[in-house]
Design an enzyme around this catalytic site. Structure first.
Site, PDB file in Angstrom:
ATOM      1  N   SER A   1       0.828  -1.206   0.000  1.00 36.70           N
ATOM      2  CA  SER A   1       0.000   0.000   0.000  1.00 36.70           C
ATOM      3  C   SER A   1       0.862   1.256   0.000  1.00 36.70           C
ATOM      4  O   SER A   1       0.367   2.350  -0.299  1.00 36.70           O
ATOM      5  CB  SER A   1      -0.922   0.002   1.223  1.00 36.70           C
ATOM      6  OG  SER A   1      -0.163   0.073   2.429  1.00 36.70           O
ATOM      7  N   GLN A   2       2.152   1.104   0.312  1.00 40.11           N
ATOM      8  CA  GLN A   2       3.040   2.278   0.337  1.00 40.11           C
ATOM      9  C   GLN A   2       3.172   2.924  -1.037  1.00 40.11           C
ATOM     10  O   GLN A   2       3.409   4.124  -1.142  1.00 40.11           O
ATOM     11  CB  GLN A   2       4.417   1.902   0.884  1.00 40.11           C
ATOM     12  CG  GLN A   2       4.409   1.634   2.377  1.00 40.11           C
ATOM     13  CD  GLN A   2       5.765   1.196   2.890  1.00 40.11           C
ATOM     14  OE1 GLN A   2       6.746   1.144   2.143  1.00 40.11           O
ATOM     15  NE2 GLN A   2       5.834   0.860   4.172  1.00 40.11           N
TER      16      GLN A   2
ATOM     17  N   ASP B   1       0.987  -6.995   8.973  1.00 35.64           N
ATOM     18  CA  ASP B   1       2.165  -6.804   9.826  1.00 35.64           C
ATOM     19  C   ASP B   1       2.023  -7.539  11.152  1.00 35.64           C
ATOM     20  O   ASP B   1       3.024  -7.772  11.845  1.00 35.64           O
ATOM     21  CB  ASP B   1       2.409  -5.309  10.089  1.00 35.64           C
ATOM     22  CG  ASP B   1       3.231  -4.665   8.981  1.00 35.64           C
ATOM     23  OD1 ASP B   1       3.733  -5.388   8.098  1.00 35.64           O
ATOM     24  OD2 ASP B   1       3.375  -3.426   8.996  1.00 35.64           O
TER      25      ASP B   1
ATOM     26  N   ASN C   1       1.680 -10.768   0.592  1.00 31.24           N
ATOM     27  CA  ASN C   1       2.566  -9.594   0.641  1.00 31.24           C
ATOM     28  C   ASN C   1       3.591  -9.674   1.763  1.00 31.24           C
ATOM     29  O   ASN C   1       4.596  -8.958   1.743  1.00 31.24           O
ATOM     30  CB  ASN C   1       1.753  -8.308   0.763  1.00 31.24           C
ATOM     31  CG  ASN C   1       1.093  -8.154   2.112  1.00 31.24           C
ATOM     32  OD1 ASN C   1       0.412  -9.071   2.589  1.00 31.24           O
ATOM     33  ND2 ASN C   1       1.262  -7.012   2.736  1.00 31.24           N
TER      34      ASN C   1
END
Length: 411
Positions: free
Chosen positions: A156-157, A297, A320
């Site tokens: 998403s960064q 995360d 991811n």
């Protein structure tokens, strides 16, 4: 009520540093995270000619809407993905020649979808070695704006970087997203842009970002929800242990606070108030199947306590995590197998069956702070675990081991 003081959010600190640097005026960031990643970001800004002043509990940034103060600069991004992905975008909005490099670990991590989008917007950007990876050079002449298509299925960064760029372009940006992972991080970006005076309009998969720049402000950084997950998991793992994290409550920006809902499903008691969250261990830890695409995360945190559940724990849609600081899915599987715990994996999932981890085992951290901190939770019920690189926690929480040793005892 036993309270744990969690340092500021890495995600919020990095975004706030970008926004403050781009804003018109001087911004103050309260309780920012001081860690290797965020220090690297601040150092990168300094290398580009921005002024960053620091006190014990606040950082001040002199914004430069026109871009970096220097016409040439070299920036070393260390291990920081936000540094490595956001700072080239900030530099592209200015004028000059800027070279970026990073650690071997960060060099391995992909940039391709972001740099392709920047090139589509007319940015003169060259990868010096492997295409789509650091090192890279940006020959910046400002960004006109316009429409761009982005695949943010790996990170998403990429989308956050383009959203942050939008107000610095001459005409604004229209970003069409074909795939997106970790969507709550984008919501963080949009909320923080709003705090710095920019409103993004979203219509399905299309984001309309206006030109016009940012307004300086004073911005408080909330505690890091990903870091808090280790302390919440420790409570859930131990009957009678209670952990409260002040500053993370119903209004928290970070999606990773949803990890406590996973703990609730497993049997922990969870209370989320306006300004704090509390988790209590009940002695019950059930197995479950959970999709963690949006809170990936915290996948290693769940994997680390999974052996102690009464049934299998299956974590899905986390492909991811294979392109983070290390292949986190494989790192969790390898370490759990090393502990004697039955594990099966697929391209985007891991299933962990109940087992008794073997004491005295060495944990391979793969230089990844989240692997080290997650298996510290396993260590609460497994004597004598050792770590090949315990210091890798400096990336986000240099004082982690001391703080974890001070965990409240079970009542």
């Amino acid at each position: 009520m036993p309270a744990v003081d969690i340092p500021g959010s890495k995600s919020l600190t990095a975004r706030a540093l970008f926004l403050a640097a781009a804003a018109d005026g001087v911004s103050t960031l309260r309780r920012p995270l001081a860690s290797d990643d965020t220090e690297g970001f601040a150092e990168g800004l300094t290398r580009l000619g921005y002024r960053v002043g620091r006190t014990a509990d606040a950082w001040q940034v002199d914004g430069r809407p026109q871009g970096p103060a220097l016409a040439e600069a070299e920036v070393y991004c260390r291990d920081g993905a936000t540094t490595a992905r956001f700072l080239p975008v900030l530099a592209a909005a200015g004028h000059g020649t800027f070279r970026f490099d990073a650690s071997p670990q960060m060099r391995r991590r992909p940039l391709g979808p972001l740099t392709r989008a920047l090139r589509d917007l007319g940015v003169d950007l060259r990868h010096e070695e492997a295409e789509g990876h650091h090192p890279l050079t940006v020959r910046a002449g400002g960004v006109q704006g316009g429409e761009v298509v982005l695949d943010a299925g790996q990170s998403s960064q990429y989308l956050t970087a383009l959203l942050l760029l939008g107000p610095l372009t001459r005409t604004g940006l229209r970003i069409r997203v074909t795939d997106l992972v970790s969507a709550p991080y984008v919501e963080i970006t949009l909320a923080m842009m709003r705090a710095f005076g920019v409103e993004v309009v979203r219509d399905g998969e299309v984001y309309e970002v206006p030109a016009g720049g940012y307004r300086a402000t004073t911005y408080p950084i909330e505690p890091d929800a990903s870091t808090a997950s280790y302390f919440f998991a420790a409570a859930a793992l131990t009957p009678g242990r209670e952990v409260t994290v002040p500053g993370l409550g119903t209004g928290a920006l970070q999606g990773d606070l949803r990890f406590v809902e996973v703990l609730r499903r497993m049997g922990a008691e969870v209370e989320i108030a306006a300004d704090r969250t509390t988790v209590r261990g009940t002695g019950v830890l059930r197995g479950l199947t959970v999709n963690m695409r949006d809170i990936s995360d915290t996948m290693p945190t769940l994997a680390a306590i999974a052996p102690f559940a009464s049934g299998p724990v299956r974590i899905e849609d986390v492909a991811n995590t294979r392109v983070k600081e290390c292949d986190r899915l494989q790192a969790c599987a390898d370490n759990l197998r090393g502990l004697g715990v039955p594990v099966t994996t697929g391209p985007d999932w891991i299933e962990i069956r109940p087992g008794t981890p073997a004491p005295g085992t060495g944990i391979k951290t793969f230089g990844d702070h989240r692997i080290a901190m997650s298996f510290a939770v396993t260590g609460l019920r497994t004597p004598g675990l050792s770590y090949d690189d315990p210091g890798c926690v400096r990336k986000t929480f240099p004082g982690f081991h001391a703080a974890f040793a001070r965990l409240p005892q079970a009542s």
